[in-house]
Design an enzyme around this catalytic site. Structure first.
Site, mmCIF file in Angstrom:
data_model
loop_
_atom_site.group_PDB
_atom_site.id
_atom_site.type_symbol
_atom_site.label_atom_id
_atom_site.label_comp_id
_atom_site.label_asym_id
_atom_site.label_seq_id
_atom_site.Cartn_x
_atom_site.Cartn_y
_atom_site.Cartn_z
ATOM 1 N N ASP A 227 -30.973 -23.702 25.081
ATOM 2 C CA ASP A 227 -29.595 -23.335 24.795
ATOM 3 C C ASP A 227 -28.675 -24.339 25.482
ATOM 4 O OD1 ASP A 227 -28.237 -20.718 23.518
ATOM 5 O OD2 ASP A 227 -26.933 -21.471 25.115
ATOM 6 N N ASP B 148 -28.259 -30.262 24.983
ATOM 7 C CA ASP B 148 -27.325 -30.381 23.875
ATOM 8 C C ASP B 148 -28.069 -31.080 22.735
ATOM 9 O OD1 ASP B 148 -25.346 -30.971 22.054
ATOM 10 O OD2 ASP B 148 -23.974 -31.862 23.508
ATOM 11 N N ASN C 138 -32.536 -23.679 15.311
ATOM 12 C CA ASN C 138 -31.644 -22.527 15.160
ATOM 13 C C ASN C 138 -30.222 -22.806 15.636
ATOM 14 O OD1 ASN C 138 -31.036 -19.452 15.042
ATOM 15 N ND2 ASN C 138 -30.612 -20.008 17.172
ATOM 16 N N SER D 164 -27.737 -21.605 6.112
ATOM 17 C CA SER D 164 -26.802 -20.535 5.767
ATOM 18 C C SER D 164 -26.600 -20.485 4.265
ATOM 19 C CB SER D 164 -25.460 -20.787 6.452
ATOM 20 O OG SER D 164 -24.442 -19.959 5.930
ATOM 21 N N TYR E 135 -19.020 -26.741 7.362
ATOM 22 C CA TYR E 135 -20.215 -26.058 7.867
ATOM 23 C C TYR E 135 -21.257 -25.934 6.761
ATOM 24 C CZ TYR E 135 -22.995 -21.969 9.357
ATOM 25 O OH TYR E 135 -24.012 -21.096 9.669
ATOM 26 N N LYS F 127 -25.041 -27.585 6.531
ATOM 27 C CA LYS F 127 -26.251 -26.778 6.317
ATOM 28 C C LYS F 127 -26.985 -27.222 5.053
ATOM 29 C CE LYS F 127 -26.242 -23.765 9.735
ATOM 30 N NZ LYS F 127 -27.317 -23.795 10.762
ATOM 31 N N THR G 196 -24.523 -10.597 15.240
ATOM 32 C CA THR G 196 -24.772 -11.309 16.488
ATOM 33 C C THR G 196 -23.473 -11.327 17.296
ATOM 34 O OG1 THR G 196 -24.127 -13.452 15.578
ATOM 35 C CG2 THR G 196 -26.441 -12.805 15.315
#
Length: 261
Positions: free
Chosen positions: A39, A65, A92, A152, A165, A169, A200
């Site tokens: 993370d 990162d 992810n 997505s 975005y 994806k 989430t």
């Protein structure tokens, strides 16, 4: 025989400090894998790793990162020393990277510029390239590997306020198809899981208003939003030997939000 058994495998899950990534890490650990919990926020990664080890599993939490290839490579070296070389990569990490609420104020595309686009493209596209580039030499050498990228439905069907975005994806999905053709002969499979809205921490502010949540549900054939476990179930399948003859595919996990060929 449990066809989902991952005993002896090491799984790297990027962006696994919360939400879908956390659940993927927990799923893989429950089926015997050693898990590298990555993370951007070290405390989140370490907390999920502690959750796994506290339950008797094997895990290490590492900050990195994913938009920095050198940092990803260094993380993999550290992971190999801690739990072994990575057999399975789950890309992810997403959204706009470490931004806490990237969708809070999303202006129309024509009011944005390169500085606005960069976080989305860097995390959702370059992050996938970086992590894949870092793990593939070892996978090819060993003749085994699984790469699963979380994309997505914004990249499959389009969303008016998520054009950049969605484009990133879609780029990750196209990259995955090409990569699948390049590495299949080396025993490496490459697939994607396409998600729609999953409950989430990232979307909690948006669905806090009951009327907003009710309106969202009208778009789903299965009248509920997704849960992290819905996504993790699909990722686990593609990461396991149960899917050894599946590659170059995108699996929608979306409650019927988008039903397309």
């Amino acid at each position: 025989m449990d066809i989902l058994d991952m005993t002896g495998r090491t799984v790297l899950v990027t962006g696994a400090g919360q939400g879908v990534g956390r659940q993927v890490a927990l799923h893989c650990a429950a089926y015997g894998a050693a898990v590298v919990v990555n993370d951007f926020h070290a405390d989140r990664a370490e907390a999920v790793a502690a959750e796994i080890t506290g339950g008797g599993g094997t895990a290490v939490g590492l900050r990195c990162d994913v938009t920095d290839l050198d940092a990803v490579t260094a993380m993999l070296d550290e992971a190999a020393r801690a739990v072994g070389p990575v057999d399975v990569l789950v890309n992810n990490a997403g959204n706009a990277g470490p931004a806490e609420d990237p969708l809070a104020h999303t202006p129309p595309f024509w009011e944005t510029g390169p500085k606005d686009w960069e976080p989305w493209i860097a995390t959702n596209f370059y992050g996938v390239l970086n992590a894949s580039r870092a793990v593939l030499p070892g996978m090819v050498e060993r003749g085994y590997g699984r790469i699963v990228t979380v994309i997505s439905d914004a990249g499959r069907t389009g969303e008016p306020n998520l054009a950049v975005y969605g484009g990133a994806k879609a780029g990750a999905a196209g990259f995955s198809r090409g990569l699948a053709k390049a590495v299949g002969r080396h025993g490496v499979t490459v697939n994607c899981v396409a998600l729609s809205t999953v409950e989430t921490p990232g979307i909690a502010p948006a669905i806090a208003d009951p009327e907003v949540a009710k309106k969202m549900l009208r778009s789903y054939v299965v009248r509920r939003l997704g849960q992290p476990s819905d996504a993790a179930n699909a990722v686990l399948f593609l990461a396991s030997d149960a899917a050894s003859w599946v590659t170059g595919q995108t699996y929608p996990v979306n409650g019927g939000y988008a039903i397309t060929p």
